[in-house]
Design a protein around this motif. Sequence first.
Motif, PDB file in Angstrom:
ATOM      1  N   ASP A 299       0.817  -1.214   0.000  1.00 60.20           N
ATOM      2  CA  ASP A 299       0.000   0.000   0.000  1.00 60.20           C
ATOM      3  C   ASP A 299       0.850   1.263   0.000  1.00 60.20           C
ATOM      4  O   ASP A 299       0.430   2.306  -0.525  1.00 60.20           O
ATOM      5  CB  ASP A 299      -0.938   0.024   1.211  1.00 60.20           C
ATOM      6  N   PHE A 300       2.056   1.176   0.558  1.00 58.47           N
ATOM      7  CA  PHE A 300       2.914   2.356   0.631  1.00 58.47           C
ATOM      8  C   PHE A 300       3.265   2.872  -0.768  1.00 58.47           C
ATOM      9  O   PHE A 300       3.218   4.081  -1.025  1.00 58.47           O
ATOM     10  CB  PHE A 300       4.193   2.034   1.408  1.00 58.47           C
ATOM     11  N   THR A 301       3.634   1.961  -1.650  1.00 61.23           N
ATOM     12  CA  THR A 301       4.054   2.376  -2.996  1.00 61.23           C
ATOM     13  C   THR A 301       2.922   2.354  -4.011  1.00 61.23           C
ATOM     14  O   THR A 301       2.974   3.077  -5.009  1.00 61.23           O
ATOM     15  CB  THR A 301       5.196   1.473  -3.501  1.00 61.23           C
ATOM     16  N   GLU A 302       1.899   1.542  -3.769  1.00 57.94           N
ATOM     17  CA  GLU A 302       0.818   1.396  -4.750  1.00 57.94           C
ATOM     18  C   GLU A 302      -0.388   2.283  -4.454  1.00 57.94           C
ATOM     19  O   GLU A 302      -1.188   2.560  -5.354  1.00 57.94           O
ATOM     20  CB  GLU A 302       0.369  -0.070  -4.827  1.00 57.94           C
ATOM     21  N   VAL A 303      -0.534   2.718  -3.195  1.00 61.33           N
ATOM     22  CA  VAL A 303      -1.702   3.532  -2.830  1.00 61.33           C
ATOM     23  C   VAL A 303      -1.285   4.865  -2.201  1.00 61.33           C
ATOM     24  O   VAL A 303      -1.621   5.935  -2.717  1.00 61.33           O
ATOM     25  CB  VAL A 303      -2.619   2.767  -1.843  1.00 61.33           C
ATOM     26  N   PHE A 304      -0.552   4.803  -1.100  1.00 61.54           N
ATOM     27  CA  PHE A 304      -0.234   6.016  -0.354  1.00 61.54           C
ATOM     28  C   PHE A 304       0.623   7.000  -1.154  1.00 61.54           C
ATOM     29  O   PHE A 304       0.314   8.191  -1.225  1.00 61.54           O
ATOM     30  CB  PHE A 304       0.480   5.662   0.955  1.00 61.54           C
ATOM     31  N   ALA A 305       1.715   6.504  -1.729  1.00 60.83           N
ATOM     32  CA  ALA A 305       2.613   7.387  -2.487  1.00 60.83           C
ATOM     33  C   ALA A 305       1.912   8.038  -3.680  1.00 60.83           C
ATOM     34  O   ALA A 305       2.001   9.265  -3.864  1.00 60.83           O
ATOM     35  CB  ALA A 305       3.851   6.622  -2.941  1.00 60.83           C
ATOM     36  N   PRO A 306       1.174   7.279  -4.533  1.00 63.07           N
ATOM     37  CA  PRO A 306       0.454   7.914  -5.645  1.00 63.07           C
ATOM     38  C   PRO A 306      -0.598   8.917  -5.176  1.00 63.07           C
ATOM     39  O   PRO A 306      -0.783   9.961  -5.801  1.00 63.07           O
ATOM     40  CB  PRO A 306      -0.202   6.729  -6.366  1.00 63.07           C
ATOM     41  N   ASN A 307      -1.289   8.618  -4.063  1.00 65.17           N
ATOM     42  CA  ASN A 307      -2.296   9.545  -3.552  1.00 65.17           C
ATOM     43  C   ASN A 307      -1.693  10.873  -3.116  1.00 65.17           C
ATOM     44  O   ASN A 307      -2.375  11.905  -3.106  1.00 65.17           O
ATOM     45  CB  ASN A 307      -3.044   8.918  -2.365  1.00 65.17           C
ATOM     46  N   CYS A 308      -0.414  10.837  -2.751  1.00 65.79           N
ATOM     47  CA  CYS A 308       0.282  12.059  -2.336  1.00 65.79           C
ATOM     48  C   CYS A 308       1.024  12.730  -3.480  1.00 65.79           C
ATOM     49  O   CYS A 308       1.392  13.904  -3.389  1.00 65.79           O
ATOM     50  CB  CYS A 308       1.284  11.736  -1.227  1.00 65.79           C
ATOM     51  N   GLY A 309       1.272  11.976  -4.546  1.00 73.04           N
ATOM     52  CA  GLY A 309       2.068  12.503  -5.635  1.00 73.04           C
ATOM     53  C   GLY A 309       3.558  12.372  -5.362  1.00 73.04           C
ATOM     54  O   GLY A 309       4.364  13.177  -5.835  1.00 73.04           O
ATOM     55  N   VAL A 310       3.940  11.349  -4.592  1.00 69.11           N
ATOM     56  CA  VAL A 310       5.366  11.097  -4.332  1.00 69.11           C
ATOM     57  C   VAL A 310       5.970  10.385  -5.540  1.00 69.11           C
ATOM     58  O   VAL A 310       5.414   9.411  -6.040  1.00 69.11           O
ATOM     59  CB  VAL A 310       5.549  10.221  -3.071  1.00 69.11           C
ATOM     60  N   GLU A 311       7.093  10.892  -6.012  1.00 68.73           N
ATOM     61  CA  GLU A 311       7.773  10.264  -7.142  1.00 68.73           C
ATOM     62  C   GLU A 311       8.328   8.913  -6.691  1.00 68.73           C
ATOM     63  O   GLU A 311       9.182   8.847  -5.807  1.00 68.73           O
ATOM     64  CB  GLU A 311       8.897  11.166  -7.642  1.00 68.73           C
ATOM     65  N   LEU A 312       7.851   7.847  -7.290  1.00 65.20           N
ATOM     66  CA  LEU A 312       8.204   6.497  -6.841  1.00 65.20           C
ATOM     67  C   LEU A 312       9.711   6.207  -6.840  1.00 65.20           C
ATOM     68  O   LEU A 312      10.201   5.516  -5.948  1.00 65.20           O
ATOM     69  CB  LEU A 312       7.458   5.456  -7.679  1.00 65.20           C
ATOM     70  N   PRO A 313      10.477   6.713  -7.821  1.00 72.76           N
ATOM     71  CA  PRO A 313      11.928   6.455  -7.772  1.00 72.76           C
ATOM     72  C   PRO A 313      12.603   7.038  -6.533  1.00 72.76           C
ATOM     73  O   PRO A 313      13.716   6.627  -6.185  1.00 72.76           O
ATOM     74  CB  PRO A 313      12.452   7.121  -9.046  1.00 72.76           C
ATOM     75  N   THR A 314      11.937   8.000  -5.879  1.00 69.87           N
ATOM     76  CA  THR A 314      12.535   8.631  -4.701  1.00 69.87           C
ATOM     77  C   THR A 314      11.994   8.048  -3.397  1.00 69.87           C
ATOM     78  O   THR A 314      12.317   8.559  -2.318  1.00 69.87           O
ATOM     79  CB  THR A 314      12.271  10.153  -4.701  1.00 69.87           C
ATOM     80  N   PHE A 315      11.173   7.004  -3.502  1.00 76.20           N
ATOM     81  CA  PHE A 315      10.604   6.414  -2.286  1.00 76.20           C
ATOM     82  C   PHE A 315      11.720   5.774  -1.459  1.00 76.20           C
ATOM     83  O   PHE A 315      12.407   4.862  -1.904  1.00 76.20           O
ATOM     84  CB  PHE A 315       9.554   5.358  -2.641  1.00 76.20           C
ATOM     85  N   GLY A 316      11.911   6.295  -0.250  1.00 71.46           N
ATOM     86  CA  GLY A 316      12.996   5.825   0.595  1.00 71.46           C
ATOM     87  C   GLY A 316      12.579   4.701   1.530  1.00 71.46           C
ATOM     88  O   GLY A 316      11.556   4.034   1.322  1.00 71.46           O
ATOM     89  N   THR A 317      13.365   4.507   2.561  1.00 71.60           N
ATOM     90  CA  THR A 317      13.118   3.442   3.536  1.00 71.60           C
ATOM     91  C   THR A 317      12.336   3.986   4.726  1.00 71.60           C
ATOM     92  O   THR A 317      12.716   5.003   5.312  1.00 71.60           O
ATOM     93  CB  THR A 317      14.446   2.857   4.046  1.00 71.60           C
ATOM     94  N   ILE A 318      11.243   3.344   5.054  1.00 77.17           N
ATOM     95  CA  ILE A 318      10.498   3.684   6.259  1.00 77.17           C
ATOM     96  C   ILE A 318      10.993   2.744   7.359  1.00 77.17           C
ATOM     97  O   ILE A 318      10.753   1.540   7.328  1.00 77.17           O
ATOM     98  CB  ILE A 318       8.980   3.544   6.044  1.00 77.17           C
ATOM     99  N   SER A 319      11.712   3.301   8.311  1.00 81.69           N
ATOM    100  CA  SER A 319      12.405   2.487   9.318  1.00 81.69           C
ATOM    101  C   SER A 319      11.591   2.267  10.585  1.00 81.69           C
ATOM    102  O   SER A 319      11.970   1.452  11.435  1.00 81.69           O
ATOM    103  CB  SER A 319      13.745   3.138   9.675  1.00 81.69           C
ATOM    104  N   GLY A 320      10.481   2.977  10.725  1.00 84.32           N
ATOM    105  CA  GLY A 320       9.652   2.791  11.908  1.00 84.32           C
ATOM    106  C   GLY A 320       8.437   3.684  11.886  1.00 84.32           C
ATOM    107  O   GLY A 320       8.360   4.638  11.104  1.00 84.32           O
ATOM    108  N   LEU A 321       7.457   3.367  12.728  1.00 79.87           N
ATOM    109  CA  LEU A 321       6.250   4.195  12.806  1.00 79.87           C
ATOM    110  C   LEU A 321       5.660   4.122  14.202  1.00 79.87           C
ATOM    111  O   LEU A 321       5.829   3.148  14.932  1.00 79.87           O
ATOM    112  CB  LEU A 321       5.225   3.780  11.764  1.00 79.87           C
ATOM    113  N   ILE A 322       4.963   5.187  14.548  1.00 81.42           N
ATOM    114  CA  ILE A 322       4.175   5.242  15.778  1.00 81.42           C
ATOM    115  C   ILE A 322       2.757   5.595  15.377  1.00 81.42           C
ATOM    116  O   ILE A 322       2.531   6.577  14.663  1.00 81.42           O
ATOM    117  CB  ILE A 322       4.723   6.277  16.767  1.00 81.42           C
ATOM    118  N   LEU A 323       1.800   4.800  15.828  1.00 81.45           N
ATOM    119  CA  LEU A 323       0.393   5.012  15.499  1.00 81.45           C
ATOM    120  C   LEU A 323      -0.399   5.077  16.790  1.00 81.45           C
ATOM    121  O   LEU A 323      -0.241   4.231  17.671  1.00 81.45           O
ATOM    122  CB  LEU A 323      -0.123   3.872  14.617  1.00 81.45           C
ATOM    123  N   GLY A 324      -1.238   6.096  16.925  1.00 79.29           N
ATOM    124  CA  GLY A 324      -2.047   6.236  18.125  1.00 79.29           C
ATOM    125  C   GLY A 324      -3.378   6.886  17.818  1.00 79.29           C
ATOM    126  O   GLY A 324      -3.575   7.456  16.739  1.00 79.29           O
TER     127      GLY A 324
END
Length: 203
Positions: A65-90
Motif C-alpha cells: 500500500d505504501f508504494t501502490e496507494v499512499f505514495a500515488p495519492n500524495c504525488g510522491v515520485e516512486l523512484p525517490t521512495f525511501g526506507t520507512i524504518s519505523g512508525l508510531i500510530l495512536g
Amino acid sequence: MYKYILQGNAANDLLDIINNNRTSQKLPKLSSSRGLGCIALQYAQECKANCSSNNTIHCQPLEDDFTEVFAPNCGVELPTFGTISGLILGCHQKYLQPQEAFPNVLVRDQKSLSLLRNKTVTEAGVGIIGSHKHKGPYIWCVLFSNSPTNSTFVLEDLGEGVEQKRGCYSGAILPCSAGHSNSGLVLNTLKHLLIICASSLFW
C-alpha cells in the motif's frame, strides 16, 4: 478545537515537540519530509476505523500500500521512495493539542520512546486525521526514515504533490483541514469585495 485546526498545522507543531525531545537528549533534529508527512496522513486515514473506545488502535496496512496507494495519492515520485524504518500510530476519541497528544497518544510506552530517540533516524513525517469530518476519534501517525534527507519522498509538480482534502500533515504550508475551509474563505472574500464595490458606488 475546530478553530485551532483551521488556524494552524498541528502536525508541524507535533514534529517540533518530537525534535525538542530529541535535542534534550543531545540527539540531532529530524528533517521534516513533506512527502513522508503526506504518506503518514494516508496511513492514518487507512486506519481511522480501528480506534477502540479505550483509545487503542491495531492496524497494519499491506506493505504494498505504501508504494501502490499512499505514495500515488500524495504525488510522491516512486523512484525517490525511501526506507520507512519505523512508525508510531495512536488514537484518541477526543482531539488533543500537540503538547497533550505527545505523551498521551504517541509516547505511551518505552518502545515508542526508543523509536523516537533512535540515533539512525534522519527524517520524519506526521499525519493527523479525524474519523469523521471535524469529529473523533482522531488518529495520529508518525513515520520515520533513515534515508538521505532532501532526496527521498520527493513530491511531483515541483514539490506540490496532490492536494489532500482532509486531515493534516507535517511539511505542508496550508493549515489542517484547509481543503474544507477554502470554500468558506472564498465566499467570505467575495462578500467583502462586493461590499467594497457597492460602497464605492456612493462615493
